[in-house]
Design an enzyme around this catalytic site. Structure first.
Site, PDB file in Angstrom:
ATOM      1  N   GLY A 221      15.619  24.759 121.751  1.00  0.00           N
ATOM      2  CA  GLY A 221      16.246  24.879 120.365  1.00  0.00           C
ATOM      3  C   GLY A 221      16.883  23.297 119.838  1.00  0.00           C
ATOM      4  N   SER A 222      18.234  23.288 119.504  1.00  0.00           N
ATOM      5  CA  SER A 222      18.675  22.066 119.159  1.00  0.00           C
ATOM      6  C   SER A 222      18.991  21.233 120.046  1.00  0.00           C
ATOM      7  CB  SER A 222      19.738  22.244 118.335  1.00  0.00           C
ATOM      8  OG  SER A 222      19.481  23.057 117.304  1.00  0.00           O
ATOM      9  N   VAL A 223      19.054  21.089 121.273  1.00  0.00           N
ATOM     10  CA  VAL A 223      19.195  20.027 122.511  1.00  0.00           C
ATOM     11  C   VAL A 223      18.010  19.056 122.328  1.00  0.00           C
ATOM     12  CG1 VAL A 223      20.815  21.377 123.826  1.00  0.00           C
ATOM     13  CG2 VAL A 223      18.465  21.655 124.365  1.00  0.00           C
TER      14      VAL A 223
END
Length: 494
Positions: A221-223
């Site tokens: 995801g956004s990491v």
């Protein structure tokens, strides 16, 4: 001698030669492999006849040790742990007369057993003096207070936590949940061991899997936007102030599908947003657009510099994280936000933050502080090792400031610590339909951080599978960030 007898004697001689050759092969050529085969209970029984070395934490707490046993086997393996053996189970592993060894018990098994080449002269001395042979002790880099804080913060939720010292790569904590009691598998009651192992195998939560470094890898995801942002800054064409498209939805080329923002709204006025703000609020459309506009291979190259695709041993074997090859344009947009086919271990995500914290230099993760013989002489003391420069100092400094904004006034405010500047990034990873019921699973919640931002002592990564207790309402900032905060607090003494 007539012809039939001559032929028969040749056949008998050939059979004897084959028998001799087979015995020689088994006893000499193949002996090492047979001895080291984890299914070879004779080797395990022989090793249980000697004092296998202990495994200890960084501050001396005994995590695994051999104690005298009654009966034909001289010693049995125990796991005192702190506060429980389950807290350390995926690090120590188990040492079983039935199922062999896992974890550090396996990775450093010959040292613990005293059979490693490094201990040859010690064994020779034991033979001459008649002293009972014993294995080396292994001191780990893991800090009990940090390990316990990570385990307590994660609780019964499925997931993992990894904490690293950015400047050295030393592992300060490694927790995987759910866990198990390794002592049950180290029992000398073989029937009890088989029952315990079967019960663990049948558990659909996979308690035997070390989620921190292995098992089924996670979509980040956004990491992963940290990797994409680093790739953009490294080109020299972008700065934190660079303006990116940030509409509510980004139409994807070659398809009728659009990439939406979680909020359903544009990321800034005029459908535009700066790179720094895009990271702060985790704008999907801005990073999707960035993935489309960056030179082909830029993100893949940066991922490789940060350790993706690299086989590591810490000394536990780490499953390499993956960034897909030969992506079309829609896939590039999805990969830029950590979706699609990007897959990671929590250790890899901690390594990304650690590289940013360490001025762009990626250190090899290592969880062994020293290996010592029984007389306390040092057999091995691994030195910190650089894996390479993952990004320039300027890029690392820019990313640090951007990650500080995430915690100060973005998606990571739950990681704030009074009086400490924390740099972080949240992630909420869509999972899809993994159980085949036709509906997507609850998302994984991620958070990665390092602190203090200008003098980093720890880099941490947290993943909570399928939102943990929050389920479909989970997000990285709400669910995983508080766990990361508690781990950071344990390191810096807050």
């Amino acid at each position: 001698m007539n012809t039939p007898l001559r032929r028969l004697s040749l056949v008998v001689a050939l059979l004897f030669a084959l028998l001799l050759g087979s015995a020689t092969w088994v006893q000499f050529v193949d002996a090492g492999d047979l001895r080291d085969d984890p299914r070879n209970s004779r080797t395990l029984l022989a090793e249980l006849g000697r004092d296998r070395g202990p495994i200890t934490a960084a501050t001396g707490e005994v995590l695994a040790e051999s104690v005298p046993a009654e009966g034909p086997i001289a010693y049995r393996r125990t796991y005192p742990g702190a506060p429980s053996a389950a807290t350390w189970a995926h690090v120590t592993g188990f040492y079983s007369v039935v199922y062999g060894a896992t974890g550090v018990e396996d990775a450093l098994g010959s040292l613990l057993a005293g059979t490693a080449d490094e201990l040859f002269y010690r064994r020779l001395s034991d033979l001459v003096t008649g002293r009972e042979p014993s294995g080396a002790s292994v001191e780990l880099t893991l800090q009990p207070e940090v390990q316990e804080a990570a385990a307590a913060a994660l609780g019964d939720q499925r997931g993992a936590v990894v904490a690293l010292e950015p400047s050295t790569g030393r592992v300060l904590a490694m927790v995987s949940s759910p866990s198990y009691d390794p002592g049950e598998l180290a029992s000398l009651d073989t029937e009890q061991v088989r029952q315990a192992y079967a019960r663990l195998l049948e558990d659909d939560t996979d308690p035997l899997v070390n989620r921190a470094v292995a098992g089924d890898l996670y979509p980040p995801g956004s990491v992963f936007k940290l990797v994409t942002a680093a790739a953009a800054l490294e080109t020299g064409d972008y700065t934190p102030q660079s303006v990116l498209p940030g509409p509510a939805e980004l139409p994807l080329p070659l398809t009728t599908i659009s990439l939406p923002n979680v909020s359903g709204e544009a990321c800034g006025p005029g459908d535009e947003v700066s790179l720094a703000d895009a990271l702060r609020i985790s704008c999907n459309t801005a990073f999707g657009s960035l993935g489309l506009s960056l030179p082909d291979g830029a993100v893949a190259d940066e991922a490789a510099e940060l350790g993706f695709g690299r086989a590591l041993q810490v000394p536990l074997r780490v499953t390499p994280s993956t960034y897909p090859e030969d992506l079309d344009e829609p896939q590039r947009a999805l990969a830029a936000i950590g979706q699609g086919s990007v897959r990671v271990t929590p250790l890899q995500v901690a390594m990304v933050s650690a590289a940013v914290a360490n001025d762009g230099v990626l250190m090899a993760p290592q969880m062994v502080a020293s290996v010592n013989a029984e007389d306390l002489s040092v057999v091995d003391a691994p030195e910190p090792r650089e894996l390479g420069r993952a990004m320039s100092e300027d890029t690392a400094a820019a990313l640090t400031e951007m990650m500080e904004l995430v915690v100060q006034d973005g998606t990571g405010t739950a990681a704030q610590i009074s009086g400490v500047d924390v740099a972080g990034k949240s992630g909420t990873a869509e999972v899809g339909d993994t159980d085949g019921d036709g509906s997507p699973e609850d998302p994984h919640a991620w958070f990665t951080a390092f602190a203090p931002a200008q003098d980093p002592q720890v880099a941490v990564a947290v993943v909570v599978e399928n939102g943990g207790d929050a389920g479909s309402e989970a997000s990285g900032g709400r669910t995983a960030a508080p766990i990361a905060r508690q781990v950071v607090e344990a390191v810096i003494g807050r």
